[in-house]
Design a protein around this motif. Structure first.
Motif, PDB file in Angstrom:
ATOM      1  N   GLU A   8       0.834  -1.194   0.000  1.00 45.77           N
ATOM      2  CA  GLU A   8       0.000   0.000   0.000  1.00 45.77           C
ATOM      3  C   GLU A   8       0.874   1.251   0.000  1.00 45.77           C
ATOM      4  O   GLU A   8       2.006   1.248   0.490  1.00 45.77           O
ATOM      5  CB  GLU A   8      -0.913   0.017   1.236  1.00 45.77           C
ATOM      6  CG  GLU A   8      -1.835  -1.190   1.343  1.00 45.77           C
ATOM      7  CD  GLU A   8      -3.142  -0.970   0.599  1.00 45.77           C
ATOM      8  OE1 GLU A   8      -3.184  -0.058  -0.254  1.00 45.77           O
ATOM      9  OE2 GLU A   8      -4.108  -1.700   0.868  1.00 45.77           O
ATOM     10  N   THR A   9       0.340   2.346  -0.532  1.00 49.60           N
ATOM     11  CA  THR A   9       1.084   3.604  -0.584  1.00 49.60           C
ATOM     12  C   THR A   9       0.637   4.517   0.547  1.00 49.60           C
ATOM     13  O   THR A   9      -0.563   4.729   0.756  1.00 49.60           O
ATOM     14  CB  THR A   9       0.864   4.308  -1.935  1.00 49.60           C
ATOM     15  OG1 THR A   9       1.329   3.457  -2.981  1.00 49.60           O
ATOM     16  CG2 THR A   9       1.640   5.617  -1.990  1.00 49.60           C
ATOM     17  N   ILE A  10       1.609   5.077   1.256  1.00 52.67           N
ATOM     18  CA  ILE A  10       1.353   5.939   2.414  1.00 52.67           C
ATOM     19  C   ILE A  10       1.926   7.325   2.123  1.00 52.67           C
ATOM     20  O   ILE A  10       3.039   7.449   1.605  1.00 52.67           O
ATOM     21  CB  ILE A  10       2.003   5.355   3.687  1.00 52.67           C
ATOM     22  CG1 ILE A  10       1.317   4.027   4.044  1.00 52.67           C
ATOM     23  CG2 ILE A  10       1.924   6.334   4.849  1.00 52.67           C
ATOM     24  CD1 ILE A  10       2.010   3.266   5.143  1.00 52.67           C
ATOM     25  N   THR A  80     -10.344   7.756   4.171  1.00 53.07           N
ATOM     26  CA  THR A  80      -8.884   7.617   4.261  1.00 53.07           C
ATOM     27  C   THR A  80      -8.445   7.851   5.703  1.00 53.07           C
ATOM     28  O   THR A  80      -8.665   8.930   6.258  1.00 53.07           O
ATOM     29  CB  THR A  80      -8.176   8.628   3.349  1.00 53.07           C
ATOM     30  OG1 THR A  80      -8.581   8.409   1.998  1.00 53.07           O
ATOM     31  CG2 THR A  80      -6.664   8.476   3.451  1.00 53.07           C
ATOM     32  N   PRO A  81      -7.812   6.862   6.339  1.00 51.85           N
ATOM     33  CA  PRO A  81      -7.365   7.055   7.721  1.00 51.85           C
ATOM     34  C   PRO A  81      -6.178   8.007   7.783  1.00 51.85           C
ATOM     35  O   PRO A  81      -5.312   8.011   6.903  1.00 51.85           O
ATOM     36  CB  PRO A  81      -6.980   5.651   8.180  1.00 51.85           C
ATOM     37  CG  PRO A  81      -6.719   4.891   6.929  1.00 51.85           C
ATOM     38  CD  PRO A  81      -7.543   5.498   5.855  1.00 51.85           C
ATOM     39  N   VAL A  82      -6.150   8.814   8.838  1.00 48.82           N
ATOM     40  CA  VAL A  82      -5.066   9.772   9.050  1.00 48.82           C
ATOM     41  C   VAL A  82      -4.472   9.542  10.433  1.00 48.82           C
ATOM     42  O   VAL A  82      -5.198   9.502  11.436  1.00 48.82           O
ATOM     43  CB  VAL A  82      -5.567  11.227   8.935  1.00 48.82           C
ATOM     44  CG1 VAL A  82      -4.426  12.204   9.195  1.00 48.82           C
ATOM     45  CG2 VAL A  82      -6.183  11.480   7.564  1.00 48.82           C
ATOM     46  N   LEU A  83      -3.164   9.350  10.485  1.00 45.67           N
ATOM     47  CA  LEU A  83      -2.431   9.269  11.744  1.00 45.67           C
ATOM     48  C   LEU A  83      -1.709  10.592  11.957  1.00 45.67           C
ATOM     49  O   LEU A  83      -1.126  11.139  11.014  1.00 45.67           O
ATOM     50  CB  LEU A  83      -1.411   8.130  11.726  1.00 45.67           C
ATOM     51  CG  LEU A  83      -1.939   6.718  11.465  1.00 45.67           C
ATOM     52  CD1 LEU A  83      -0.788   5.717  11.443  1.00 45.67           C
ATOM     53  CD2 LEU A  83      -2.968   6.317  12.505  1.00 45.67           C
ATOM     54  N   GLU A 124      -6.172  -1.996   7.881  1.00 45.35           N
ATOM     55  CA  GLU A 124      -7.123  -3.100   8.025  1.00 45.35           C
ATOM     56  C   GLU A 124      -8.519  -2.580   8.336  1.00 45.35           C
ATOM     57  O   GLU A 124      -9.516  -3.089   7.808  1.00 45.35           O
ATOM     58  CB  GLU A 124      -6.653  -4.055   9.131  1.00 45.35           C
ATOM     59  CG  GLU A 124      -5.461  -4.919   8.731  1.00 45.35           C
ATOM     60  CD  GLU A 124      -4.912  -5.713   9.901  1.00 45.35           C
ATOM     61  OE1 GLU A 124      -5.486  -5.611  11.019  1.00 45.35           O
ATOM     62  OE2 GLU A 124      -3.911  -6.432   9.723  1.00 45.35           O
ATOM     63  N   ARG A 125      -8.608  -1.556   9.187  1.00 46.04           N
ATOM     64  CA  ARG A 125      -9.914  -0.973   9.507  1.00 46.04           C
ATOM     65  C   ARG A 125     -10.551  -0.347   8.257  1.00 46.04           C
ATOM     66  O   ARG A 125     -11.750  -0.499   8.014  1.00 46.04           O
ATOM     67  CB  ARG A 125      -9.745   0.084  10.596  1.00 46.04           C
ATOM     68  CG  ARG A 125     -11.035   0.750  11.051  1.00 46.04           C
ATOM     69  CD  ARG A 125     -11.834  -0.139  11.977  1.00 46.04           C
ATOM     70  NE  ARG A 125     -11.102  -0.438  13.185  1.00 46.04           N
ATOM     71  CZ  ARG A 125     -11.071   0.357  14.273  1.00 46.04           C
ATOM     72  NH1 ARG A 125     -11.742   1.499  14.262  1.00 46.04           N
ATOM     73  NH2 ARG A 125     -10.404  -0.012  15.343  1.00 46.04           N
ATOM     74  N   ARG A 126      -9.713   0.351   7.459  1.00 48.86           N
ATOM     75  CA  ARG A 126     -10.229   0.941   6.227  1.00 48.86           C
ATOM     76  C   ARG A 126     -10.734  -0.139   5.274  1.00 48.86           C
ATOM     77  O   ARG A 126     -11.818  -0.019   4.679  1.00 48.86           O
ATOM     78  CB  ARG A 126      -9.144   1.763   5.546  1.00 48.86           C
ATOM     79  CG  ARG A 126      -9.605   2.459   4.270  1.00 48.86           C
ATOM     80  CD  ARG A 126      -8.479   2.689   3.286  1.00 48.86           C
ATOM     81  NE  ARG A 126      -7.915   1.440   2.787  1.00 48.86           N
ATOM     82  CZ  ARG A 126      -7.170   1.355   1.698  1.00 48.86           C
ATOM     83  NH1 ARG A 126      -6.884   2.433   0.998  1.00 48.86           N
ATOM     84  NH2 ARG A 126      -6.679   0.196   1.308  1.00 48.86           N
ATOM     85  N   ASN A 127      -9.956  -1.211   5.114  1.00 50.82           N
ATOM     86  CA  ASN A 127     -10.353  -2.286   4.194  1.00 50.82           C
ATOM     87  C   ASN A 127     -11.633  -2.979   4.662  1.00 50.82           C
ATOM     88  O   ASN A 127     -12.480  -3.346   3.845  1.00 50.82           O
ATOM     89  CB  ASN A 127      -9.223  -3.302   4.053  1.00 50.82           C
ATOM     90  CG  ASN A 127      -8.018  -2.730   3.326  1.00 50.82           C
ATOM     91  OD1 ASN A 127      -8.124  -1.703   2.659  1.00 50.82           O
ATOM     92  ND2 ASN A 127      -6.870  -3.368   3.450  1.00 50.82           N
TER      93      ASN A 127
END
Length: 459
Positions: A8-10, A80-83, A124-127
């Protein structure tokens, strides 16, 4: 820790050079692809929802800070998750970021194992959320599969994904049978309106005198036969999407009313005293040259500009022949009633050789015929519909004068001519309306309407 990640691309946004280098090194070692930038402005410019599985951003940066980056990314792509990265002890800022939509926070300096595990959990949560949404759409019956293997269709679907989250009108163009409604359904199902209704109207299938009431609704007594109020398709689609197929067929007076809806979000109900507000996204489609129609005065140019904010052209099947094997496998599997039917290479070669003027719809009809006629466990070339004739007598290979012959000096009836052509094609196609429509290069429902209008029965 794993040395191979999922690929995956981050997107990593960090103004501290050493911190950015360390994060990039650890993420790449875990198997991720990393886009890294040094400030919030560059990060927002680089961000692409269809590419980046996750965003990691520092909170304290010069210029556009991390909280603003978080807000704008969530506006563009809520899933899209953001950290967020924050210094130890700055818990209040981290909590504020979580309330604003951040998935989690990372203390600075962060430990490699903690970084990778948090990233894995976020993706994983996003998927999982995407899979649940896919199942929800499937259960709702709005979205239908779009089978493809070609780069051309992959590009179309990529653009569809990108425009789905906007509110802009989309004009889907392409020949009859290329799958314009399927693409419209996909855009709706992936939009923020996916929980609302998807209402489809074919503007060519409804007589002009009824279309105004069908689209905009009427009040009781507005005309003879209006015995009760009718909301119309715009109000039925409120909160969702209205798909106007064959929009180029709209009569000019209705084009003005449609333009008003697009500009002011108001519907003028037939016989009503005042306009009614509607909340609808409009997707439109046509198999005609929309710009030529506008140039000829058959379509208002101001309406074209409103409908054509984003144009999405669908390639005909003859320009994406690599999709044919996948489409055939899909159609045969759906038609075989549990039988394990093989599609030999000779059949695929024959299908790939044909021009398919009716596109995917015509291919589906050919597969249906072949499965019905198949007596064993493998399709045969002879089970397919006859190949179109070639040479000067073939449709599309002769001039209009050759087809019509000498016109009578005393004149002729256009209705009679249309009736005779339809009857002749139906005989040639053994009463198969779908194949006759593909031959005449018009949608099936248009042919069905003309058959009913002229009293034509199948042979």
């Amino acid at each position: 820790m794993p040395t191979n990640g999922p690929g995956e691309t981050i997107l990593l946004i960090e103004d501290d050079d050493s911190g950015r280098e360390l994060g990039r090194f650890n993420l790449r070692k875990a198997g991720y692809v990393v886009d890294d930038v040094a400030d919030g402005e560059a990060g927002l410019a680089r961000f692409a929802p269809e590419r980046h599985a996750l965003v990691i951003t520092d909170l304290q940066m010069p210029g556009i800070g991390g909280m603003e980056v978080l807000r704008r990314i969530k506006e563009r792509s809520p899933e899209t998750p953001v950290l967020v990265i924050t210094a130890y002890g700055d818990i209040e800022v981290a909590v504020a970021a979580m309330k604003a939509g951040a998935f989690d926070f990372l203390g600075k300096p962060f430990h490699r194992d903690h970084l990778v595990l948090t990233v894995q959990k976020a993706i994983e949560r996003r998927n999982m959320a995407r899979e649940l949404e896919r199942l929800r759409r499937q259960a709702a019956g709005v979205e239908r599969p779009i089978v493809h293997a070609s780069a051309a269709m992959a590009r179309v679907l990529e653009i569809a994904e990108r425009v789905a989250l906007s509110a802009a009108p989309v004009l889907i163009t392409g020949e009859s049978g290329t799958g314009k409604e399927l693409v419209a359904r996909r855009i709706h199902a992936r939009s923020r309106r996916s929980s609302g209704p998807f209402v489809a109207v074919n503007c060519a299938a409804i007589p002009g005198e009824l279309l105004e009431s069908e689209l905009f609704g009427h009040v009781r007594g507005a005309f003879t036969g209006a015995v009760r109020d009718r909301p119309g398709r715009f109000r039925q689609a409120s909160g969702g999407t209205l798909f106007l197929d064959e929009v180029a067929e709209l009569p000019l007076p209705l084009q003005a009313k449609l333009l008003r809806v697009l500009q002011e979000h108001l519907v003028d109900v037939v016989g009503g005293d005042s306009p009614v507000a509607v909340d609808v996204r409009v997707l439109a489609a046509t198999n005609q040259d929309i710009h030529a129609r506008a140039a000829a005065g058959a379509l208002r140019k101001d309406l074209l500009y409103r409908l054509n904010v984003v144009e999405l052209p669908l390639p005909p099947l003859r320009e994406r022949r690599e999709d044919i094997p996948a489409l055939v496998a899909h159609f045969v599997a759906g038609l075989s009633d549990g039988r394990d039917i093989e599609v030999p290479a000779a059949v695929l070669d024959e299908l790939a050789r044909r021009s398919w003027p009716g596109n995917v719809r015509e291919l589906a009809n050919a597969c249906e015929r072949a499965v019905i006629l198949c007596r064993g466990d493998a399709l045969r070339v002879e089970d397919l519909p006859p190949a179109p004739a070639s040479g000067p007598g073939a449709a599309g290979g002769s001039s209009l004068a050759d087809l019509l012959g000498a016109l009578p000096e005393e004149g002729l009836s256009l209705v009679d001519l249309e009736t005779r052509v339809i009857e002749r094609v139906l005989q040639m196609k053994r009463g198969n309306v779908s194949q006759a429509a593909a031959y005449l290069r018009i949608p099936r429902h248009v042919l069905a309407y003309r058959m009913e209008k002229h009293g034509i029965r199948r042979p």
